[in-house]
Design an enzyme around this catalytic site. Structure first.
Site, PDB file in Angstrom:
ATOM      1  N   ASN A 137       1.284  -1.203  -0.084  1.00  0.00           N
ATOM      2  CA  ASN A 137      -0.272  -0.040   0.126  1.00  0.00           C
ATOM      3  C   ASN A 137       0.880   1.119  -0.018  1.00  0.00           C
ATOM      4  OD1 ASN A 137       0.747  -0.776   2.429  1.00  0.00           O
ATOM      5  ND2 ASN A 137      -1.121   0.232   3.713  1.00  0.00           N
TER       6      ASN A 137
ATOM      7  N   GLU B 294       4.190  -3.627  13.090  1.00  0.00           N
ATOM      8  CA  GLU B 294       3.565  -2.252  12.850  1.00  0.00           C
ATOM      9  C   GLU B 294       2.473  -3.598  11.541  1.00  0.00           C
ATOM     10  OE1 GLU B 294       0.869  -1.295  10.239  1.00  0.00           O
ATOM     11  OE2 GLU B 294       2.498   0.096   9.329  1.00  0.00           O
TER      12      GLU B 294
ATOM     13  N   CYS C  17      -3.403   1.637   6.679  1.00  0.00           N
ATOM     14  CA  CYS C  17      -3.071   0.594   8.348  1.00  0.00           C
ATOM     15  C   CYS C  17      -4.032   1.373   8.977  1.00  0.00           C
ATOM     16  CB  CYS C  17      -2.008   0.305   8.500  1.00  0.00           C
ATOM     17  SG  CYS C  17      -0.760   0.823   8.582  1.00  0.00           S
TER      18      CYS C  17
ATOM     19  N   GLU D  74       8.244   3.054  14.886  1.00  0.00           N
ATOM     20  CA  GLU D  74       8.839   3.748  13.705  1.00  0.00           C
ATOM     21  C   GLU D  74       8.624   4.756  13.511  1.00  0.00           C
ATOM     22  OE1 GLU D  74       9.212  -0.297  10.546  1.00  0.00           O
ATOM     23  OE2 GLU D  74       7.522   1.546  10.820  1.00  0.00           O
TER      24      GLU D  74
END
Length: 492
Positions: free
Chosen positions: A165, A265, A299, A473
């Site tokens: 994505n 993640e 997400c 991150e």
């Protein structure tokens, strides 16, 4: 063997397109000649093939990274800073080409793709600056003849596994931190969007990253054995993964066999809450930017939209009016506002969520079905009167569906929002400063957007709680790639 279709790209610098994987500074094909066909989801047009790498090639990539770490891990922070800044500048210089690659293989609009490349490059710039901020520590000793010093050292070889994505940004968010810390990497890009990753490998070479420091292994049918090797090989010291929660759990289990450091993640199911004291126009704009970016395939997209009853009708009508004006189409068309979904499985899931909500009494205000014609398109959709028990409130839709559920009280909506196994991001709109603090602290997520639908940039800690993952991150995420070492000096 990999095949090419150079005519489809239309790049100013055609040498950015690579049809081979990158191992130890060399462009290589699969030993058995296997390949993966990559297509444009907007048109179905073939873009070319990349190698179907397997276990042997993965081991070679890991070995190359291990050998390169012996020297890269000893470079100065200033040296790594300078190379990362060269990398950053090359990404900016080739912005138009890199964006076009993203659009062709992912489908998002060219405007969004240019935004992604700028976002992606920003991680290289940020971590270049973080490289020279890796500080140690002196800890006072309770004994007069001892001194305690803590230094930070790179973890070692890192396995990086990324989704489709954000074909570029999901790599640089991890790779920038790894390189800045002094680690080397083996990257498995997604089979749907490998060309953006391979273009980054080419730019890393031009930036002066030494052979073996960055390695890329493309795979699709061999993904289980490749993923297992990347997680279980003893040369690898850390795993960084972005993707679904079920896959994250599987990789986490594999990494546990050698107790590797892990950053994950995973899935999200973001609540988006509109309170009765919100600026409704601002909330509508926030929902559009949050829900429909990338055609809903992010997400941190709003997945469950809760609107307080007294403003429900106003919000729903204004959102539906805005969404009705969207134009779905090829991302290269300047008039397109939203591109395709990535594959047929995505269409099936979105359609299932819409059908489930309607079967439970929801009303379709806009969209609600697949767009006829070529390409993998689903009409941007707004559903009203979605019951709390609908599938879209329990599963991540990952598509362009805004499902609106009504609520009455603050306590009720916080309970609804927290009724999820995952907790990546959450959003709400309110002009009551007391409520802003209460709700922000009460939401069980790693990141909260108050009166905004956009939260991510290179300088913030990105990550979730519960089953949305481990670690962070961006921000000070370089610490995920460093080990602390205590050195105690005696005999003084």
């Amino acid at each position: 063997m990999a095949s090419t279709n150079a005519n489809v790209w239309g790049l100013q610098d055609p040498s950015l397109i690579k049809y081979q994987s990158y191992i130890d500074g060399k462009w290589v094909s699969a030993k058995d000649g296997g390949s993966i066909l990559v297509t444009n989801p907007a048109t179905g047009e073939e873009l070319g093939t990349v190698p179907e790498m397997g276990l042997e090639e993965t081991k070679a990539a890991i070995a190359a990274a291990g050998n390169a770490f012996a020297s890269w891990g000893k470079t100065t922070a200033r040296h790594r800073h300078d190379i990362l800044m060269k990398f950053y500048n090359l990404m900016r210089e080739h912005n138009d080409d890199l964006a076009r690659i993203i659009t062709l293989e992912n489908g998002k609009t060219l405007t969004e793709a240019k935004g992604e490349n700028a976002y992606s490059a920003s991680f290289m710039e940020w971590y270049a600056e973080e490289a020279v901020r890796i500080y140690g520590e002196h800890i006072p000793s309770p004994f007069t003849n001892l001194r305690n010093v803590v230094i930070k050292q790179p973890v070692g070889v890192v396995s990086i596994l990324t989704p489709w994505n954000f074909p570029s940004a999901m790599i640089t968010r991890k790779l920038g931190a790894a390189l800045a810390a002094g680690c080397t990497a083996v990257i498995k890009p997604p089979p749907e969007t490998p060309f953006s990753a391979l273009a980054l490998a080419e730019l890393s070479r031009r930036a002066g990253v030494p052979d073996g420091v960055i390695n890329m292994v493309t795979t699709q049918k061999n993904v289980i054995e490749v993923g297992r090797e990347m997680c279980e090989n003893k040369i690898v010291r850390k795993i960084s993964f972005t993707g679904s929660t079920p896959v994250a759990k599987s990789l986490y289990g594999m990494a546990a066999s050698t107790l590797k450091k892990v950053s994950i993640e995973a899935g999200g199911n973001a609540p988006f809450i509109v309170f009765d004291d919100a600026d409704i126009d601002q909330a509508v704009e926030g929902a559009i930017s949050c829900k429909f970016r990338g055609s809903g395939q992010t997400c941190v997209c709003a997945n469950r939209i809760y609107v307080q009853s007294s403003v429900y009708a106003d919000f729903a009508s204004k959102l539906a009016e805005k969404v009705a004006a969207f134009k779905v189409g090829n991302g290269l068309d300047e008039t397109t506002t939203h591109g395709p979904l990535i594959h047929e499985r995505a269409i099936s899931k979105v359609a299932r969520h819409v059908e489930d909500a309607v079967s439970r009494g929801a009303q379709v205000l806009v969209g609600g079905k697949r767009v006829d014609g070529a390409g993998i398109f689903f009409a941007p959709t707004v559903l009203s009167e979605v019951p709390a028990g609908a599938l879209s409130n329990f599963e991540e839709t990952f598509g362009p569906v805004a499902a609106l559920t009504k609520f009455e009280t603050e306590e009720e909506v916080i309970a609804l929002a927290n009724n999820a196994d995952v907790g990546l991001a959450g959003y709400f709109f309110s002009r009551d400063v007391g409520r802003v603090w209460r709700v922000a602290e009460a939401l069980e997520v790693g990141m909260v957007g108050t009166n905004t639908g956009l939260i991510s940039h290179a300088t913030i800690p990105f990550g979730g709680v519960k089953e949305s993952g481990l670690g962070r991150e961006g921000g000070h995420g370089i610490t995920e790639y460093l080990n602390q070492k205590l050195i105690t000096f005696g005999g003084l």
